[in-house]
Scaffold this active site. Structure first.
Site, PDB file in Angstrom:
ATOM      1  N   THR A  12       3.760   4.237   4.620  1.00  0.00           N
ATOM      2  CA  THR A  12       4.735   4.958   3.795  1.00  0.00           C
ATOM      3  C   THR A  12       4.141   6.191   3.127  1.00  0.00           C
ATOM      4  OG1 THR A  12       6.073   2.996   3.405  1.00  0.00           O
ATOM      5  CG2 THR A  12       6.176   4.694   1.715  1.00  0.00           C
ATOM      6  N   SER A  54       2.242  -0.151   9.183  1.00  0.00           N
ATOM      7  CA  SER A  54       1.095  -1.066   9.131  1.00  0.00           C
ATOM      8  C   SER A  54       1.380  -2.429   9.748  1.00  0.00           C
ATOM      9  CB  SER A  54       0.573  -1.215   7.706  1.00  0.00           C
ATOM     10  OG  SER A  54       1.434  -2.000   6.924  1.00  0.00           O
ATOM     11  N   THR A  83       1.504  -0.389   3.160  1.00  0.00           N
ATOM     12  CA  THR A  83       1.236  -1.471   2.214  1.00  0.00           C
ATOM     13  C   THR A  83       1.514  -2.865   2.799  1.00  0.00           C
ATOM     14  OG1 THR A  83       3.457  -1.259   1.311  1.00  0.00           O
ATOM     15  CG2 THR A  83       1.711  -0.044   0.190  1.00  0.00           C
ATOM     16  N   ASP A  84       2.271  -2.909   3.904  1.00  0.00           N
ATOM     17  CA  ASP A  84       2.709  -4.227   4.393  1.00  0.00           C
ATOM     18  C   ASP A  84       1.551  -5.125   4.820  1.00  0.00           C
ATOM     19  OD1 ASP A  84       5.263  -3.471   3.852  1.00  0.00           O
ATOM     20  OD2 ASP A  84       5.858  -3.116   5.921  1.00  0.00           O
TER      21      ASP A  84
HETATM   22  N1  ASP Z   1       6.639  -0.337   3.916  1.00  0.00           N
HETATM   23  C1  ASP Z   1       5.410  -0.023   4.447  1.00  0.00           C
HETATM   24  C2  ASP Z   1       4.501   0.746   3.509  1.00  0.00           C
HETATM   25  O1  ASP Z   1       4.576   0.526   2.342  1.00  0.00           O
HETATM   26  C3  ASP Z   1       5.367   0.497   5.799  1.00  0.00           C
HETATM   27  C4  ASP Z   1       4.023   0.135   6.317  1.00  0.00           C
HETATM   28  O2  ASP Z   1       3.451  -0.831   5.860  1.00  0.00           O
HETATM   29  O3  ASP Z   1       3.526   0.880   7.150  1.00  0.00           O
HETATM   30  O4  ASP Z   1       3.705   1.556   3.861  1.00  0.00           O
END
Ligand code: ASP
Length: 325
Positions: A12, A54, A83-84
């Site tokens: 993100t 991710s 973050t995932d």
């Molecule tokens: N929602 C996710 C993020 O916070 C997308 C990911 O993990 O790539 O980055």
């Protein structure tokens, strides 16, 4: 001035709405992310190593990132990703990082197209932590929403809030305030880095639950390439009697690690005695994950298997790294 290496892998923090349907996609590289921060009290060597969500992160990308970071001879490494799966990346780097220089993993909960995106502040904080000499020897750290977490404890505990990351029950190691790290706690001595080389094969996590005959675990473990299994067990490390029978059958051929599915608190060793209880699973030869959750137990087991660890070593490393000893 300190030299910090910055590797961008996507997520993100690197995303902005796409022209076509408006959904956010990875569009910004490491140099773009850095460009938004203005003058910095450090030199930064930025490289875009991937641009992925991710959920698609894999060991090959992380090994490439780790090796790139080691080659830069910098004072710290910052890794930017989604973050995932950030808690898994951070723990993987923590286990396999052979250097005293800090690795700081960060990301963002709000992309550049939303109100108050948190990416720039998180990246600025990560650079601050990486450049702090007191971060040395602490292994991999995570900074988001001004908190500094140990890779060992941190988990994404909310799907969308800015304060999504938690180190409960241990709590954060510190906090970034006015571009300085306020450390609350020392880090415990780090066990030596693990040197996994053969990351082939599968280490699935199977969650125990209601009306659980053990058939799912049995069928997952029978898939080609399965090298070990993590069971996200109920409570303090309990499974149904059917699943216990399956574990007893699997243990002679593959390691079975039992973690708690609760999201907080350790597995126990000697409180309950029924078939499927923690003590019955230990008697069968299962390894308890202690305070490590199933996600982190999966990373540790895979890294140990990739390092050629035998069953005794796996048991020892889980006791040590799962805080059972
Ligand atoms: N929602 C996710 C993020 O916070 C997308 C990911 O993990 O790539 O980055």
């Amino acid at each position: 001035m300190p030299l910090i290496a910055l590797a961008s892998l996507g997520g993100t923090i690197s995303m902005a709405p796409d022209g076509a349907d408006g959904g956010a996609v990875p569009r910004l590289g490491a140099a773009d992310l850095l460009g938004g921060l203005g003058d910095l009290p450090m030199d930064v060597l930025a490289e875009t190593l991937a641009g992925i969500g991710s959920a698609s992160m894999d060991f090959a990308t992380l090994l490439r990132c780790r090796d790139w970071g080691l080659r830069q001879d910098a004072d710290g490494l910052v890794v930017v990703q989604g973050t995932d799966t950030l808690e898994e990346t951070a723990y993987f780097l923590d286990l396999t990082w052979p250097s005293e220089i800090p690795v700081v993993v960060t990301g963002a909960m709000r992309n550049a197209g939303l109100f108050s995106p948190d990416g720039p502040a998180n990246l600025r904080n990560a650079l601050t932590v990486a450049a702090d000499p007191r971060s040395r020897g602490r292994g991999a750290l995570v900074t988001l929403n001004d908190d500094v977490h140990a890779a060992r404890w941190v988990r994404k505990a909310h799907s969308s809030r800015l304060d999504a990351f938690s180190s409960a029950p241990a709590g954060p190691l510190g906090m970034v305030v006015e571009h300085a790290v306020h450390w609350f706690h020392p880090s415990p001595p780090r066990p030596p880095a693990l040197t996994g080389v053969d990351f082939g094969g599968l280490v699935p996590v199977v969650e125990a639950g209601l009306d659980d005959s053990g058939a799912v675990l049995s069928s997952v473990a029978a898939q080609p390439g399965v090298r070990g299994v993590v069971v996200a067990a109920t409570g303090v490390g309990h499974v149904s009697s059917g699943t216990a029978d399956v574990i007893a059958r699997l243990v002679p051929s593959i390691p079975v690690v039992v973690a708690s599915r609760t999201g907080a608190g350790p597995t126990l060793r000697s409180t309950y005695g029924f078939q499927g209880s923690e003590s019955s699973l230990i008697a069968m030869g299962a390894t308890m994950a202690g305070w490590l959750d199933a996600r982190k137990a999966r990373i540790l087991l895979h890294v140990l298997l990739a390092s050629g660890a035998d069953r005794d070593r796996i048991e020892r490393e889980f006791r040590r790294r799962g805080d059972l000893d």
